[in-house]
Design a protein around this motif. Structure first.
Motif, PDB file in Angstrom:
ATOM      1  N   ILE A   8      19.875  79.772 111.265  1.00 39.04           N
ATOM      2  CA  ILE A   8      19.353  78.341 112.337  1.00 39.04           C
ATOM      3  C   ILE A   8      18.338  78.006 111.631  1.00 39.04           C
ATOM      4  N   GLU A   9      17.636  78.288 110.968  1.00 36.66           N
ATOM      5  CA  GLU A   9      16.359  77.767 110.721  1.00 36.66           C
ATOM      6  C   GLU A   9      16.480  76.657 109.554  1.00 36.66           C
ATOM      7  N   ASN A  10      17.593  76.812 108.409  1.00 36.37           N
ATOM      8  CA  ASN A  10      17.775  76.567 106.787  1.00 36.37           C
ATOM      9  C   ASN A  10      19.317  76.054 106.444  1.00 36.37           C
ATOM     10  N   LYS A  11      20.426  76.732 107.096  1.00 31.71           N
ATOM     11  CA  LYS A  11      21.418  76.024 107.057  1.00 31.71           C
ATOM     12  C   LYS A  11      22.185  75.579 108.174  1.00 31.71           C
ATOM     13  N   LYS A  12      21.692  74.955 109.146  1.00 36.76           N
ATOM     14  CA  LYS A  12      21.841  73.772 110.154  1.00 36.76           C
ATOM     15  C   LYS A  12      22.663  74.366 110.977  1.00 36.76           C
ATOM     16  N   GLY A  13      22.341  75.717 111.026  1.00 36.23           N
ATOM     17  CA  GLY A  13      22.773  76.323 112.200  1.00 36.23           C
ATOM     18  C   GLY A  13      22.139  76.489 114.061  1.00 36.23           C
ATOM     19  N   TYR A  14      21.141  75.879 113.709  1.00 36.33           N
ATOM     20  CA  TYR A  14      20.472  75.159 114.772  1.00 36.33           C
ATOM     21  C   TYR A  14      21.382  74.322 115.727  1.00 36.33           C
ATOM     22  N   LYS A  15      22.565  73.432 114.680  1.00 39.15           N
ATOM     23  CA  LYS A  15      23.434  72.531 115.695  1.00 39.15           C
ATOM     24  C   LYS A  15      24.384  73.308 116.435  1.00 39.15           C
ATOM     25  N   LEU A  16      25.112  74.481 116.117  1.00 42.41           N
ATOM     26  CA  LEU A  16      25.950  75.355 116.380  1.00 42.41           C
ATOM     27  C   LEU A  16      24.784  75.988 118.270  1.00 42.41           C
ATOM     28  N   LEU A  17      23.913  75.418 118.220  1.00 41.90           N
ATOM     29  CA  LEU A  17      22.977  76.041 119.557  1.00 41.90           C
ATOM     30  C   LEU A  17      22.766  74.867 120.567  1.00 41.90           C
ATOM     31  N   LYS A  18      23.502  73.843 119.908  1.00 40.06           N
ATOM     32  CA  LYS A  18      23.005  72.091 120.540  1.00 40.06           C
ATOM     33  C   LYS A  18      24.038  71.185 121.255  1.00 40.06           C
ATOM     34  N   ASN A  19      24.237  71.330 122.518  1.00 33.93           N
ATOM     35  CA  ASN A  19      24.826  70.517 123.176  1.00 33.93           C
ATOM     36  C   ASN A  19      26.017  69.117 121.977  1.00 33.93           C
ATOM     37  N   ASP A  20      26.496  68.446 122.390  1.00 27.81           N
ATOM     38  CA  ASP A  20      27.398  67.379 121.794  1.00 27.81           C
ATOM     39  C   ASP A  20      26.902  65.618 121.170  1.00 27.81           C
ATOM     40  N   ASN A  21      25.651  66.115 122.041  1.00 26.61           N
ATOM     41  CA  ASN A  21      24.437  64.621 122.277  1.00 26.61           C
ATOM     42  C   ASN A  21      23.486  65.085 121.158  1.00 26.61           C
ATOM     43  N   ASN A  22      23.472  66.170 121.239  1.00 26.87           N
ATOM     44  CA  ASN A  22      22.636  66.786 120.199  1.00 26.87           C
ATOM     45  C   ASN A  22      20.923  66.735 120.691  1.00 26.87           C
ATOM     46  N   SER A  80      19.881  67.568 123.962  1.00 27.23           N
ATOM     47  CA  SER A  80      19.801  69.628 124.633  1.00 27.23           C
ATOM     48  C   SER A  80      20.783  70.452 124.277  1.00 27.23           C
ATOM     49  N   ALA A  81      20.186  71.801 124.331  1.00 28.72           N
ATOM     50  CA  ALA A  81      20.528  73.182 123.713  1.00 28.72           C
ATOM     51  C   ALA A  81      21.610  73.436 124.467  1.00 28.72           C
ATOM     52  N   LYS A  82      22.551  74.745 123.944  1.00 34.11           N
ATOM     53  CA  LYS A  82      23.047  75.087 124.694  1.00 34.11           C
ATOM     54  C   LYS A  82      22.422  76.306 125.972  1.00 34.11           C
ATOM     55  N   LYS A  83      22.851  76.347 127.003  1.00 40.77           N
ATOM     56  CA  LYS A  83      23.123  78.033 127.524  1.00 40.77           C
ATOM     57  C   LYS A  83      23.062  79.236 126.740  1.00 40.77           C
ATOM     58  N   GLU A  84      21.711  79.967 127.005  1.00 40.37           N
ATOM     59  CA  GLU A  84      21.438  81.480 126.227  1.00 40.37           C
ATOM     60  C   GLU A  84      22.569  82.535 125.761  1.00 40.37           C
ATOM     61  N   LYS A  85      23.506  81.850 126.227  1.00 38.01           N
ATOM     62  CA  LYS A  85      24.494  82.977 125.593  1.00 38.01           C
ATOM     63  C   LYS A  85      25.262  82.171 124.274  1.00 38.01           C
ATOM     64  N   SER A  86      25.569  80.621 124.052  1.00 40.50           N
ATOM     65  CA  SER A  86      25.675  80.155 122.838  1.00 40.50           C
ATOM     66  C   SER A  86      24.817  80.955 121.884  1.00 40.50           C
ATOM     67  N   SER A  87      23.749  81.123 122.117  1.00 39.11           N
ATOM     68  CA  SER A  87      22.781  81.826 120.798  1.00 39.11           C
ATOM     69  C   SER A  87      22.884  83.532 121.053  1.00 39.11           C
ATOM     70  N   GLN A  88      23.198  84.471 121.920  1.00 39.13           N
ATOM     71  CA  GLN A  88      23.631  85.418 122.509  1.00 39.13           C
ATOM     72  C   GLN A  88      24.972  85.055 121.367  1.00 39.13           C
ATOM     73  N   TYR A  89      25.659  84.310 121.661  1.00 41.45           N
ATOM     74  CA  TYR A  89      26.848  84.837 121.012  1.00 41.45           C
ATOM     75  C   TYR A  89      27.310  84.285 119.495  1.00 41.45           C
ATOM     76  N   TYR A  90      26.231  83.587 118.857  1.00 45.84           N
ATOM     77  CA  TYR A  90      26.151  83.398 117.063  1.00 45.84           C
ATOM     78  C   TYR A  90      25.619  84.645 116.812  1.00 45.84           C
ATOM     79  N   PHE A  91      24.860  85.532 117.605  1.00 48.16           N
ATOM     80  CA  PHE A  91      24.284  86.544 116.892  1.00 48.16           C
ATOM     81  C   PHE A  91      24.873  87.539 116.795  1.00 48.16           C
ATOM     82  N   TRP A  92      25.374  87.698 118.178  1.00 39.48           N
ATOM     83  CA  TRP A  92      26.859  89.097 117.973  1.00 39.48           C
ATOM     84  C   TRP A  92      27.574  88.549 116.525  1.00 39.48           C
TER      85      TRP A  92
END
Length: 258
Positions: free
Chosen positions: A97-111, A113-125
């Protein structure tokens, strides 16, 4: 058809370093777990990876028939090993998330605002499942402890178990989730260790860091349990490494990481 074949080859070429990193960590059981034969990819491998792969493969072949290898295969994990494997999973999640631009997967298309919490949980999964398969750990998402579902439980049989919650710092229940929900989940499941992962998307959310850290210490003393808060910087405007303030780095540093 030619374009499709090229797309698959491009994807395989990109995947090789990831496959190889997993192979290096678990050369004896890699193929059985991931159903991937790296020999198939040798023509696509960069020369340095191919050379290292062949050296490791030779050692594995020499070792595979020894009595020591049979003992190692069935050796039980120690608590220290389990703890380090859990820390490695969390640290890997944070690193992407911090160093490989994974944070982009947690943002909405317009970059913006953050996606809902479930997106972070799916990424961790996804991250956790890869590691757990490789390390013979059981990953249970949305496990019901009897008083509601906790995000994740990772265990090694019944010997070692840990709960993991993934929360957005913007969550209005952030404090309640730590002070009440997490403690109740741990009590219900008779689990005495947990990690509370807090995803930070905005500069203003850093003000919550110290409060969470203090509260976790109070909870640990009060209930004789171990709740470890981890703060993950998912901002898209974070400071470059050369400009990162020391106090910000200290807040985000992984706890007890060698």
């Amino acid at each position: 058809m030619i374009k499709m074949i090229k797309a698959y080859l491009d994807w395989d070429f990109i995947s090789i370093p990831n496959y190889f990193e997993l192979y290096k960590k678990n050369p004896h059981i890699f193929q059985a777990i991931f159903y991937v034969d790296l020999d198939y990819y040798m023509e696509l491998m960069p020369e340095d990876i191919k050379e290292e792969y062949l050296k490791i493969k030779q050692k594995v072949l020499m070792y595979s028939n020894t009595e020591e290898s049979k003992v190692l295969t069935f050796r039980e994990k120690k608590k220290e090993e389990f703890d380090k494997e859990i820390e490695y999973i969390i640290n890997d999640f944070r690193h992407y998330i911090e160093n490989k631009k994974g944070y982009k997967l947690l943002k909405n298309d317009n970059n913006s605002s953050a996606k809902k919490e479930k997106s972070s949980q799916y990424y961790f999964w996804i991250i956790a499942e890869i590691h757990c398969k490789a390390k013979n750990l059981d990953l249970s998402p949305e496990i019901d402890t009897g008083r509601g579902p906790v995000d994740f439980k990772i265990s090694y049989g019944n010997k070692f178990r840990v709960l993991i919650e993934v929360k957005l710092a913007s969550n209005s229940d952030l404090i309640h989730g730590l002070e009440i929900q997490t403690v109740q989940y741990m009590k219900s499941g008779e689990i005495y260790e947990s990690y509370y992962l807090v995803i930070i998307n905005e500069d203003s959310e850093f003000k919550k860091v110290e409060k969470i850290k203090v509260l976790a210490k109070e909870i640990n003393l009060k209930y004789n349990i171990k709740v470890t808060p981890i703060f993950i910087d998912a901002r898209d405007n974070k400071s470059s490494a050369s400009k990162l303030p020391k106090e910000e780095f200290d807040n985000l540093k992984f706890n007890n990481r060698d």
